[in-house]
Design a protein around this motif. Structure first.
Motif, mmCIF file in Angstrom:
data_model
loop_
_atom_site.group_PDB
_atom_site.id
_atom_site.type_symbol
_atom_site.label_atom_id
_atom_site.label_comp_id
_atom_site.label_asym_id
_atom_site.label_seq_id
_atom_site.Cartn_x
_atom_site.Cartn_y
_atom_site.Cartn_z
ATOM 1 N N UNK A 291 -0.486 17.161 -32.960
ATOM 2 C CA UNK A 291 -1.569 17.477 -32.470
ATOM 3 C C UNK A 291 -1.326 16.113 -31.589
ATOM 4 N N UNK A 292 -1.177 15.747 -29.937
ATOM 5 C CA UNK A 292 -1.715 14.855 -29.520
ATOM 6 C C UNK A 292 -2.936 13.950 -29.114
ATOM 7 N N UNK A 293 -3.229 12.683 -29.592
ATOM 8 C CA UNK A 293 -4.279 11.612 -29.745
ATOM 9 C C UNK A 293 -4.125 11.393 -27.909
ATOM 10 N N UNK A 294 -5.428 11.377 -27.516
ATOM 11 C CA UNK A 294 -4.854 11.674 -26.360
ATOM 12 C C UNK A 294 -5.437 9.823 -25.331
ATOM 13 N N UNK A 295 -6.408 9.373 -25.882
ATOM 14 C CA UNK A 295 -6.522 8.084 -25.460
ATOM 15 C C UNK A 295 -7.264 8.187 -24.039
ATOM 16 N N UNK A 296 -8.103 8.556 -23.737
ATOM 17 C CA UNK A 296 -9.577 8.590 -23.133
ATOM 18 C C UNK A 296 -10.202 7.406 -22.608
ATOM 19 N N UNK A 297 -10.398 7.308 -21.727
ATOM 20 C CA UNK A 297 -11.230 6.647 -21.034
ATOM 21 C C UNK A 297 -12.169 6.641 -20.002
ATOM 22 N N UNK A 298 -13.551 6.497 -20.852
ATOM 23 C CA UNK A 298 -15.028 6.581 -19.963
ATOM 24 C C UNK A 298 -15.738 5.843 -19.513
ATOM 25 N N UNK A 299 -16.096 5.669 -17.962
ATOM 26 C CA UNK A 299 -17.240 5.231 -18.049
ATOM 27 C C UNK A 299 -18.764 4.498 -18.592
ATOM 28 N N UNK A 300 -19.476 3.968 -19.743
ATOM 29 C CA UNK A 300 -20.442 3.733 -19.841
ATOM 30 C C UNK A 300 -21.354 3.044 -19.302
ATOM 31 N N UNK A 301 -21.151 2.897 -18.904
ATOM 32 C CA UNK A 301 -22.468 1.942 -18.319
ATOM 33 C C UNK A 301 -23.784 2.464 -17.532
ATOM 34 N N UNK A 302 -24.430 1.746 -17.323
ATOM 35 C CA UNK A 302 -25.621 2.484 -16.783
ATOM 36 C C UNK A 302 -26.198 1.695 -15.867
ATOM 37 N N UNK A 303 -24.907 0.447 -15.310
ATOM 38 C CA UNK A 303 -25.412 -0.409 -13.904
ATOM 39 C C UNK A 303 -24.465 0.524 -12.982
ATOM 40 N N UNK A 304 -25.270 0.872 -12.110
ATOM 41 C CA UNK A 304 -23.860 1.470 -10.910
ATOM 42 C C UNK A 304 -23.103 0.909 -10.075
ATOM 43 N N UNK A 305 -23.094 -0.298 -10.603
ATOM 44 C CA UNK A 305 -22.267 -1.262 -9.887
ATOM 45 C C UNK A 305 -20.857 -1.258 -10.705
ATOM 46 N N UNK A 306 -21.533 -1.798 -11.721
ATOM 47 C CA UNK A 306 -20.804 -2.472 -13.052
ATOM 48 C C UNK A 306 -20.411 -0.398 -13.576
ATOM 49 N N UNK A 307 -20.333 0.669 -13.572
ATOM 50 C CA UNK A 307 -19.770 1.379 -13.804
ATOM 51 C C UNK A 307 -18.918 1.875 -12.328
ATOM 52 N N UNK A 308 -19.145 1.708 -10.788
ATOM 53 C CA UNK A 308 -17.762 1.993 -9.593
ATOM 54 C C UNK A 308 -16.492 0.463 -9.867
ATOM 55 N N UNK A 309 -17.286 -0.106 -11.066
ATOM 56 C CA UNK A 309 -16.077 -1.267 -11.442
ATOM 57 C C UNK A 309 -14.838 -1.229 -12.225
#
Length: 587
Positions: A291-309
């Protein structure tokens, strides 16, 4: 400038209760710097650029990353910060902190205990399972998509000399090795096999979750499969370690286990061998696939500008230079097709075969099973010391009580130190005005009930001293109800509460009746605070039907044993019934 390097104080998730951002001491790169004070009094420096984004009001994006992938991601953040990428005219500056998945998950779903003081804006965990759990448990403001940053397959790892020994014996690693030898039809492993395979703790690592899924996939479903899975959980709990570094160090230990193997991500083997080691560790691929560990990245910010960053940083992580950076840190590429750079002779360069049957649904089912089987047990043992115990059982002349005592001592070895246990003995009129007597109070078997002797040792000693009482009949129904009420009154919600009755299956008829016992249990058993009654009969008692009725009311079961070794199967079967609670079929 804000550096991408920030490290948490400890990788041990269960003990982590504080979270702090630690800013690295790198010198500022540009001529103009603006000091900014952050929590804890640390000072960071924001680089002035005069470019398209403002250096005076940077957009700080905080990313929590799994401990093993955090170092290269920190380096990637340093490089990203130097590009002066902007959002709405503000320079995005990424700060990375290493964090195990569980406290991040708890933070995102709004828990109050064991959480981070500040919600991260992005999250890189070691498995997409954690992200799926966050979504299922109502985490808000999670990005719709996940970006796989890197991969690393699970491997069986051991020291090189032992790997060479396995190769000479033509022993391939297999997922069935995560089960105790008894679950594989023999008393102990052969000399050409590992004598222990330690697995990561599923509560803190994606590798542990994946291993549980592989175990569930291997055994399938049904009562026998549930017993095998229960044996796996018990073995896994006994050998679980807090982090990959500790696990890999265990392969060198010379003690009770002479042929230890651990299950870890391939990258941890790569990193371990770069340190000062006396003997390299070898990564062995299981024959069925992995089984491969897949190291996903997900945006979690509730601030629109930080979410874009945070989204911009996600794209950066998939760029060719950063993918090379991750491979130089021992990871495989995001699609799994490219091996780590400079793997050495201990890391296979070929892409491992993947277990196709490990689906998200199977992983969810395996996690649910672990959640039911893993909680420690709180057990009150009721030992029948009536005169019936002196009767022989079987052709070898052993008495019923003698077999019961041997079985109890053998069963005690199955329970980990987190178990709470107590002991009563019962017979009619055994104590003044009472038909049962407490010998050891319920509590941790790794702690003393009184004095210096821990409960586990005391129970072994007391078991050897128990004798059948001539002229005393069995106050069976009365004691079952008293024990049930005692456990219910002290119910521990974080444990599995059970009444274990060791008896010969014969009530003396001088106390409450079968009907009164059943009626009281139906009235008092609470499905929100369940206490399970498990009865082990030594011999064919006349009141088996009554005991089966009482046990069934509490989702318990009655078992008949004639040999001490049968107690192992009894205990595994009893614990496995947690998987079907509250609708388990009668055996």
């Amino acid at each position: 400038m804000p550096s991408g390097r920030h490290r948490a104080s400890s990788p041990v998730e269960r003990l982590l209760r504080r979270f702090r951002w630690r800013v690295s001491r790198r010198a500022a790169v540009a001529a103009l710097t603006v000091p900014v004070v952050i929590a804890g009094g640390a000072v960071l420096y924001v680089r002035g650029t005069g470019g398209a984004c403002s250096p005076r009001d940077p957009l700080i994006v905080r990313v929590a990353a799994a401990v093993d992938i955090a170092p290269p991601v920190m380096e990637a953040a340093d490089r990203f910060n130097a590009t002066d990428t902007g959002v709405d005219g503000r320079c995005v500056k990424v700060q990375v902190v290493e964090q195990p998945p569980a406290p991040v998950l708890r933070t995102l779903i709004g828990d109050r205990v064991g959480v981070l003081p500040e919600r991260p804006d992005g999250w890189i965990t070691d498995s997409s399972v954690w992200v799926r759990l966050a979504r299922k448990q109502g985490a808000r403001n999670l990005g719709a998509d996940e970006t796989v940053v890197a991969t690393s397959p699970l491997v069986f790892a051991t020291r090189r000399s032992l790997a060479e020994r396995f190769a000479a014996g033509k022993t391939e690693m297999s997922w069935d090795m995560v089960f105790p030898a008894t679950a594989r039809g023999r008393l102990r492993p052969t000399e050409s096999e590992p004598d222990v395979v330690r697995v990561p703790d599923p509560s803190v690592s994606g590798a542990g979750i994946a291993t549980v899924a592989a175990a569930r996939d291997l055994v399938g479903t049904g009562s026998e499969a549930n017993k095998a899975l229960t044996a796996f959980v018990r073995m896994a709990q006994a050998g679980a370690m807090p982090d990959y570094r500790t696990m890999l160090e265990a392969v060198y230990a010379r003690g009770f286990w002479s042929r230890p193997v651990v299950i870890v991500p391939e990258q941890s083997v790569w990193a371990h061998n770069r340190g000062p080691v006396t003997e390299p560790v070898v990564a062995l691929q299981p024959k069925e696939g992995t089984i491969h560990l897949d190291y996903p990245y997900v945006v979690t910010s509730d601030d629109p500008a930080k979410a874009k960053g945070a989204e911009l940083f996600a794209r950066w992580l998939r760029s060719a230079p950063v993918q090379d950076l991750l491979r130089r840190a021992g990871f495989r590429s995001a699609d799994g097709s490219q091996a780590p750079f400079e793997p050495g002779g201990e890391i296979p360069t070929r892409a491992p075969k993947v277990l196709p049957s490990i689906t998200p649904q199977l992983i969810d089912e395996a996690l649910e099973a672990w959640g039911k089987l893993a909680p420690p047990s709180r057990i009150l043992v009721l030992a029948d010391v009536s005169e019936e115990g002196a009767r022989p059982i079987g052709p070898d002349g052993q008495t019923r009580l003698g077999v019961a005592v041997k079985a109890a001592k053998l069963g005690l070895e199955l329970f980990p130190n987190e178990t709470h246990m107590g002991l009563w003995e019962f017979a009619r009129g055994i104590a003044k005005g009472k038909d049962h007597r407490e010998l050891i109070s319920v509590g941790s078997i790794s702690e003393p009930a009184h004095g210096q002797e821990i409960r586990r040792t005391e129970m072994l000693r007391v078991a050897d001293s128990v004798r059948p009482l001539a002229g005393k009949s069995a106050s069976l129904y009365d004691t079952i109800l008293a024990g049930f009420r005692s456990l219910s009154a002290g119910y521990e919600p974080m444990m599995s509460n059970a009444l274990l009755v060791l008896t010969y299956g014969q009530d003396d008829g001088r106390g409450i009746s079968r009907q009164e016992l059943a009626e009281a249990l139906r009235k008092e058993w609470n499905p929100d605070r369940p206490v399970q009654i498990v009865v082990v009969m030594f011999g064919a008692g006349r009141d088996r039907a009554a005991l089966e009725e009482a046990a069934a009311i509490t989702n318990g079961e009655v078992y008949v044993a004639r040999q001490p070794g049968e107690i192992i199967d009894v205990f595994l079967s009893a614990i496995a019934r947690r998987l079907c609670h509250p609708t388990c079929p009668r055996q």
